[in-house]
Design a protein around this motif. Sequence first.
Motif, PDB file in Angstrom:
ATOM      1  N   ASP A 169      -7.931  -4.934  -2.409  1.00 53.59           N
ATOM      2  CA  ASP A 169      -7.850  -4.606  -0.983  1.00 53.59           C
ATOM      3  C   ASP A 169      -8.333  -5.734  -0.069  1.00 53.59           C
ATOM      4  N   GLN A 171       0.820  -1.219   0.000  1.00 53.52           N
ATOM      5  CA  GLN A 171       0.000   0.000   0.000  1.00 53.52           C
ATOM      6  C   GLN A 171       0.853   1.268   0.000  1.00 53.52           C
ATOM      7  N   GLU A 230      -6.777  -0.971  -5.750  1.00 56.71           N
ATOM      8  CA  GLU A 230      -7.737  -1.085  -4.649  1.00 56.71           C
ATOM      9  C   GLU A 230      -8.678  -2.259  -4.873  1.00 56.71           C
TER      10      GLU A 230
END
Length: 220
Positions: A141, A120, A138
Amino acid sequence: MTQSSSAELDEMMAGYHRFRDKNWHPQRERWRSLRDGQSPRVMIVACSDSRVDPSQIFDVDPGEIFVVRNVAAMVPPFETTPGHHGVSAALEFAVQVLKVKEVWVMGHGMCGGCKVALTQELRGTEPGRGGFIADWIELLDDARDAVAQEFGTETREAEIAMEKAGVQVSLANLRTFPCVQEKEKRGTLTLRGAFFAISDGVLNLLDEETGEFTPAPDMA
Protein backbone atom coordinates in the motif's frame (compact mmCIF):
# COMPACT_ATOMS: atom_id res chain seq x y z
CA MET A 1 -10.91 -44.42 -5.88
CA THR A 2 -10.23 -44.47 -9.63
CA GLN A 3 -8.79 -41.27 -11.04
CA SER A 4 -11.05 -39.70 -13.67
CA SER A 5 -9.30 -38.86 -16.91
CA SER A 6 -8.92 -35.31 -18.21
CA ALA A 7 -6.83 -33.46 -20.76
CA GLU A 8 -5.00 -31.74 -17.92
CA LEU A 9 -4.18 -35.03 -16.19
CA ASP A 10 -2.96 -36.50 -19.47
CA GLU A 11 -0.68 -33.52 -20.05
CA MET A 12 0.73 -33.71 -16.53
CA MET A 13 1.38 -37.44 -16.80
CA ALA A 14 3.03 -37.01 -20.21
CA GLY A 15 5.30 -34.39 -18.68
CA TYR A 16 6.12 -36.65 -15.76
CA HIS A 17 7.16 -39.45 -18.07
CA ARG A 18 9.33 -37.07 -20.11
CA PHE A 19 10.97 -36.01 -16.86
CA ARG A 20 11.64 -39.63 -15.91
CA ASP A 21 13.12 -40.43 -19.32
CA LYS A 22 15.10 -37.26 -19.98
CA ASN A 23 16.02 -35.97 -16.52
CA TRP A 24 15.69 -38.44 -13.72
CA HIS A 25 17.29 -41.49 -15.34
CA PRO A 26 20.22 -39.64 -16.96
CA GLN A 27 20.88 -37.77 -13.68
CA ARG A 28 20.24 -40.67 -11.34
CA GLU A 29 23.47 -40.09 -9.42
CA ARG A 30 22.53 -36.45 -8.92
CA TRP A 31 19.14 -37.41 -7.51
CA ARG A 32 20.74 -40.10 -5.33
CA SER A 33 23.09 -37.51 -3.85
CA LEU A 34 20.09 -35.38 -2.86
CA ARG A 35 18.07 -38.06 -1.11
CA ASP A 36 19.65 -37.39 2.29
CA GLY A 37 19.68 -33.60 2.22
CA GLN A 38 20.09 -30.35 0.35
CA SER A 39 22.63 -27.55 0.44
CA PRO A 40 21.48 -24.72 -1.86
CA ARG A 41 23.49 -21.53 -1.60
CA VAL A 42 20.75 -19.20 -2.85
CA MET A 43 17.14 -18.62 -1.81
CA ILE A 44 14.82 -16.94 -4.32
CA VAL A 45 11.50 -15.33 -3.48
CA ALA A 46 9.53 -15.22 -6.72
CA CYS A 47 5.98 -14.80 -7.95
CA SER A 48 3.60 -17.72 -8.37
CA ASP A 49 3.00 -16.61 -11.97
CA SER A 50 3.28 -19.63 -14.26
CA ARG A 51 5.52 -17.72 -16.69
CA VAL A 52 8.42 -17.02 -14.33
CA ASP A 53 9.90 -20.25 -13.01
CA PRO A 54 13.27 -19.42 -11.37
CA SER A 55 14.63 -22.90 -12.14
CA GLN A 56 14.14 -22.23 -15.85
CA ILE A 57 15.31 -18.64 -15.79
CA PHE A 58 18.56 -19.53 -14.01
CA ASP A 59 18.91 -22.96 -15.67
CA VAL A 60 19.76 -24.76 -12.43
CA ASP A 61 19.79 -28.41 -11.47
CA PRO A 62 17.70 -29.86 -8.63
CA GLY A 63 19.07 -28.89 -5.23
CA GLU A 64 20.78 -25.67 -6.37
CA ILE A 65 18.23 -23.04 -5.32
CA PHE A 66 15.65 -22.86 -2.53
CA VAL A 67 12.53 -21.24 -3.97
CA VAL A 68 9.48 -19.65 -2.34
CA ARG A 69 6.74 -18.44 -4.66
CA ASN A 70 3.67 -16.40 -3.81
CA VAL A 71 1.48 -13.66 -5.24
CA ALA A 72 3.71 -10.72 -6.26
CA ALA A 73 6.89 -12.25 -4.75
CA MET A 74 6.21 -10.66 -1.38
CA VAL A 75 8.07 -10.97 1.90
CA PRO A 76 6.04 -9.79 4.89
CA PRO A 77 7.78 -7.91 7.70
CA PHE A 78 9.00 -9.77 10.77
CA GLU A 79 6.23 -10.24 13.32
CA THR A 80 5.50 -12.61 16.18
CA THR A 81 1.72 -12.48 16.19
CA PRO A 82 -0.10 -15.85 16.13
CA GLY A 83 -0.79 -17.22 12.70
CA HIS A 84 0.63 -19.27 9.88
CA HIS A 85 3.69 -17.43 8.62
CA GLY A 86 4.62 -19.47 5.57
CA VAL A 87 7.10 -17.11 3.91
CA SER A 88 8.70 -16.27 7.24
CA ALA A 89 9.09 -19.96 8.07
CA ALA A 90 10.71 -20.66 4.70
CA LEU A 91 13.06 -17.70 5.13
CA GLU A 92 14.01 -18.83 8.62
CA PHE A 93 14.69 -22.35 7.35
CA ALA A 94 16.82 -21.12 4.43
CA VAL A 95 18.87 -18.68 6.50
CA GLN A 96 19.19 -20.54 9.79
CA VAL A 97 19.14 -24.20 8.77
CA LEU A 98 20.36 -24.32 5.18
CA LYS A 99 22.63 -21.31 5.73
CA VAL A 100 22.17 -19.90 2.25
CA LYS A 101 24.66 -17.24 1.19
CA GLU A 102 22.22 -15.05 -0.72
CA VAL A 103 18.51 -14.24 -0.72
CA TRP A 104 17.05 -12.86 -3.94
CA VAL A 105 13.69 -11.18 -4.46
CA MET A 106 12.66 -11.44 -8.11
CA GLY A 107 9.74 -9.45 -9.43
CA HIS A 108 8.55 -9.66 -13.02
CA GLY A 109 6.76 -7.86 -15.79
CA MET A 110 2.98 -8.16 -16.24
CA CYS A 111 2.52 -9.19 -12.60
CA GLY A 112 -1.17 -9.59 -11.84
CA GLY A 113 -0.68 -9.17 -8.11
CA CYS A 114 1.13 -5.86 -8.52
CA LYS A 115 -1.51 -4.64 -10.95
CA VAL A 116 -4.28 -5.39 -8.44
CA ALA A 117 -2.24 -3.64 -5.74
CA LEU A 118 -2.06 -0.61 -8.01
CA THR A 119 -5.73 -0.51 -9.01
CA GLN A 120 -7.03 -1.71 -5.61
CA GLU A 121 -9.87 -3.37 -7.50
CA LEU A 122 -10.21 -6.18 -4.95
CA ARG A 123 -10.26 -3.98 -1.88
CA GLY A 124 -13.22 -4.78 0.36
CA THR A 125 -13.94 -8.19 -1.16
CA GLU A 126 -14.60 -11.24 1.00
CA PRO A 127 -12.08 -14.05 1.53
CA GLY A 128 -12.57 -16.61 -1.19
CA ARG A 129 -13.79 -13.92 -3.56
CA GLY A 130 -10.59 -11.90 -3.73
CA GLY A 131 -10.23 -10.93 -0.10
CA PHE A 132 -7.20 -13.12 0.56
CA ILE A 133 -5.42 -11.47 -2.35
CA ALA A 134 -6.47 -8.00 -1.23
CA ASP A 135 -5.21 -8.60 2.32
CA TRP A 136 -1.90 -10.00 1.08
CA ILE A 137 -1.07 -7.16 -1.31
CA GLU A 138 -1.87 -4.54 1.32
CA LEU A 139 1.84 -5.05 2.01
CA LEU A 140 2.34 -2.81 -1.03
CA ASP A 141 0.00 0.00 0.00
CA ASP A 142 2.65 2.58 0.92
CA ALA A 143 4.65 1.91 -2.24
CA ARG A 144 1.45 1.95 -4.27
CA ASP A 145 0.51 5.43 -3.06
CA ALA A 146 3.89 6.81 -4.14
CA VAL A 147 3.64 5.13 -7.54
CA ALA A 148 0.06 6.32 -8.08
CA GLN A 149 1.00 9.88 -7.20
CA GLU A 150 3.81 9.93 -9.76
CA PHE A 151 2.46 7.74 -12.55
CA GLY A 152 -1.27 7.33 -11.97
CA THR A 153 -2.80 3.85 -11.99
CA GLU A 154 -3.87 3.19 -15.58
CA THR A 155 -0.64 3.07 -17.61
CA ARG A 156 1.91 0.34 -18.25
CA GLU A 157 4.55 2.75 -16.92
CA ALA A 158 2.72 2.77 -13.59
CA GLU A 159 2.50 -1.02 -13.57
CA ILE A 160 6.24 -1.40 -14.18
CA ALA A 161 6.98 1.09 -11.40
CA MET A 162 4.72 -0.91 -9.08
CA GLU A 163 6.38 -4.21 -10.03
CA LYS A 164 9.83 -2.82 -9.28
CA ALA A 165 8.69 -1.09 -6.11
CA GLY A 166 7.39 -4.44 -4.86
CA VAL A 167 10.92 -5.86 -5.01
CA GLN A 168 12.20 -3.00 -2.90
CA VAL A 169 9.40 -3.42 -0.36
CA SER A 170 10.26 -7.09 0.08
CA LEU A 171 13.96 -6.33 0.47
CA ALA A 172 13.14 -3.79 3.17
CA ASN A 173 10.91 -6.32 4.92
CA LEU A 174 13.65 -8.95 4.76
CA ARG A 175 15.85 -6.61 6.76
CA THR A 176 13.32 -6.56 9.61
CA PHE A 177 14.17 -10.20 10.42
CA PRO A 178 16.80 -10.44 13.18
CA CYS A 179 18.52 -13.42 11.56
CA VAL A 180 18.87 -11.49 8.30
CA GLN A 181 20.07 -8.34 10.06
CA GLU A 182 22.72 -10.26 11.94
CA LYS A 183 24.07 -12.20 8.97
CA GLU A 184 24.01 -9.26 6.58
CA LYS A 185 25.91 -7.17 9.12
CA ARG A 186 28.51 -9.95 9.48
CA GLY A 187 28.83 -10.22 5.73
CA THR A 188 27.70 -13.85 5.59
CA LEU A 189 24.41 -13.08 3.81
CA THR A 190 23.77 -10.94 0.74
CA LEU A 191 20.36 -9.65 -0.38
CA ARG A 192 19.66 -8.97 -4.04
CA GLY A 193 16.75 -7.54 -5.97
CA ALA A 194 15.94 -8.64 -9.52
CA PHE A 195 13.28 -8.07 -12.14
CA PHE A 196 12.54 -10.41 -15.04
CA ALA A 197 10.94 -8.84 -18.08
CA ILE A 198 8.57 -11.34 -19.66
CA SER A 199 8.38 -9.34 -22.90
CA ASP A 200 12.07 -9.69 -23.80
CA GLY A 201 13.41 -12.30 -21.37
CA VAL A 202 15.91 -9.88 -19.84
CA LEU A 203 16.91 -10.15 -16.19
CA ASN A 204 17.50 -6.81 -14.49
CA LEU A 205 19.41 -6.41 -11.22
CA LEU A 206 18.74 -3.73 -8.62
CA ASP A 207 21.41 -1.28 -7.55
CA GLU A 208 20.17 -0.46 -4.06
CA GLU A 209 22.29 2.70 -3.86
CA THR A 210 20.62 4.28 -6.88
CA GLY A 211 17.33 2.39 -6.84
CA GLU A 212 17.78 1.57 -10.52
CA PHE A 213 17.31 -1.78 -12.25
CA THR A 214 19.78 -2.49 -15.06
CA PRO A 215 20.23 -5.53 -17.34
CA ALA A 216 22.38 -8.28 -15.93
CA PRO A 217 25.90 -8.12 -17.40
CA ASP A 218 26.97 -10.58 -20.07
CA MET A 219 29.29 -13.35 -18.96
CA ALA A 220 32.85 -12.98 -20.23
